[in-house]
Design an enzyme around this catalytic site. Structure first.
Site, short mmCIF file in Angstrom:
data_model
loop_
_atom_site.label_atom_id
_atom_site.label_comp_id
_atom_site.label_asym_id
_atom_site.label_seq_id
_atom_site.Cartn_x
_atom_site.Cartn_y
_atom_site.Cartn_z
N HIS A 113 -7.66 1.64 1.87
CA HIS A 113 -7.53 1.40 3.32
C HIS A 113 -8.29 2.46 4.13
CE1 HIS A 113 -4.74 -0.76 6.40
NE2 HIS A 113 -5.88 -0.37 6.99
N GLU B 146 0.84 -1.21 0.00
CA GLU B 146 0.00 0.00 0.00
C GLU B 146 0.87 1.25 0.00
OE1 GLU B 146 -2.59 -0.35 3.40
OE2 GLU B 146 -3.52 -2.16 2.63
#
Ligand code: NAD
Length: 323
Positions: A282, A263
């Site tokens: 997220h 990420e």
């Protein structure tokens, strides 16, 4: 002398003032900017860290932090911390359980609805002037469908309650098999049976050595070709290469991911081009109210630990015996 704390995320002024009443605070850059070299350079004379789940605390970091007494994570997951190493060094590790469960469960149901009703694809059609093509986008009712919840802790149970209200039947797989009180409507299944039976599979385990890549080629192959996977837990719980293959080959019908193995994803990451996948960055706990509640709890934990007590939300209270 006040204890010295490193702030790995920039708190708002009122929270900073609260910390500064009891501590000398070293402000940081933006959230996410902390790398291991940053930590090794910063921690030599620090007593506490207000951290978040992307700051890597491993054995080498703890060895470079002789004064450190507490790592207070802004988040319920603490897979960024080597807890055994923290305990060996007498460092308390704290987290923020509970206050974010509803927010993550809300997003999970939102993603299930988005998958069932083609929300993302049809939104694109409107912008492309294809309003009338909606018939090709007929979705599915949630009522009567089965949701399999893997990891029946705080968030998994909050998801079950919501799914029940949508008329879905629910089942769970966990390390225990008795449905907790109040959740008797949610039936236990072995992981394999849950994967074989469910129309939607939602992941809510914590990331550990046991749950890393729990969903991979073998487990994806057990799912129905009409079934969808939702992951709002941690990217590492899914073998992303196997998931991309499963989406391309139609082994499963689609997926929605709030979390990825890396990420943000690298440019050209195959998941960005995989078919039938919804990706969000997220945002499971990312509501104003929940993020504030998490911050307040993380600061409570930090200050309680620096006063010499053991905060309620400590994952390794045994660390005090080593201090
Ligand atoms: P929890 O500890 O209450 O629940 C985790 C459950 O997983 C427990 O019941 C545990 O027994 C179960 N489990 C662990 N290993 C297992 C295994 N091998 N097989 C089956 N079950 C297993 O935690 P929670 O508060 O519900 O949070 C769950 C996870 O969600 C966190 O650890 C975090 O990684 C993730 N999370 C993500 C976001 C986000 O923004 N997307 C936000 C908060 C939490």
């Amino acid at each position: 002398m006040k204890p010295k704390v490193l702030l790995a995320l920039p708190p708002p002024a009122d929270v900073l003032a609260r910390i500064q009443r009891e501590c000398d605070a070293i402000p940081s850059g933006q959230r996410g900017a902390f790398t291991k070299p940053d930590l090794l350079a910063a921690l030599s004379d620090v007593d506490g860290v207000l951290s978040h789940t992307r700051v890597p605390f491993d054995a080498e970091v703890f060895a470079a932090a002789p004064q450190l007494r507490v790592v207070s994570n802004f988040g319920v997951g603490y897979d960024n911390v080597d807890v055994a190493a923290a305990t060996r060094h007498g460092v308390l590790v704290c987290n923020t359980p509970g206050v974010l469960s509803d927010a993550v469960a809300d997003l999970t149901l939102g993603l299930i609805v988005a998958l069932a009703r083609n929300v993302v694809q049809t939104e694109r059609l409107v912008r492309e002037g294809q309003w009338g093509r909606g018939a090709a986008m007929l979705g599915l009712d949630l009522k009567g469908k089965q949701l399999g919840i893997i990891g029946f802790g705080r968030i998994g149970r909050a998801v079950a309650k919501r799914a029940e209200a949508f008329g879905m039947s629910t089942c769970f797989a966990d390390q225990f098999s008795d449905a907790p009180s109040g959740y008797e409507y949610c039936a236990y299944r072995s992981l394999e049976d849950l994967l074989r039976e469910s129309d939607f599979v939602s992941l809510h385990v914590n990331l550990t050595a046991d749950t890393a890549k729990l969903i991979g080629a073998r487990t994806l192959a057990l799912m129905k070709p009409t079934a969808f996977l939702v992951n709002t837990s941690r990217g590492g719980v899914v073998d992303q290469v196997a998931l991309v293959d499963a989406l391309r080959e139609g082994t499963i019908a689609g997926a929605a991911l709030d979390v990825l193995e890396r990420e943000p994803p690298a440019e050209g990451d195959a998941i960005l081009d995989a078919p039938n996948v919804i990706l969000v960055p997220h945002i499971g706990s990312a509501t104003k109210e929940t993020r504030r509640a998490m911050l307040d709890l993380a600061v409570d934990n930090l200050l309680v630990a620096l006063r010499g007590d053991i905060p309620e939300c400590t994952v390794n209270p045994e660390a005090v015996a080593r201090a």
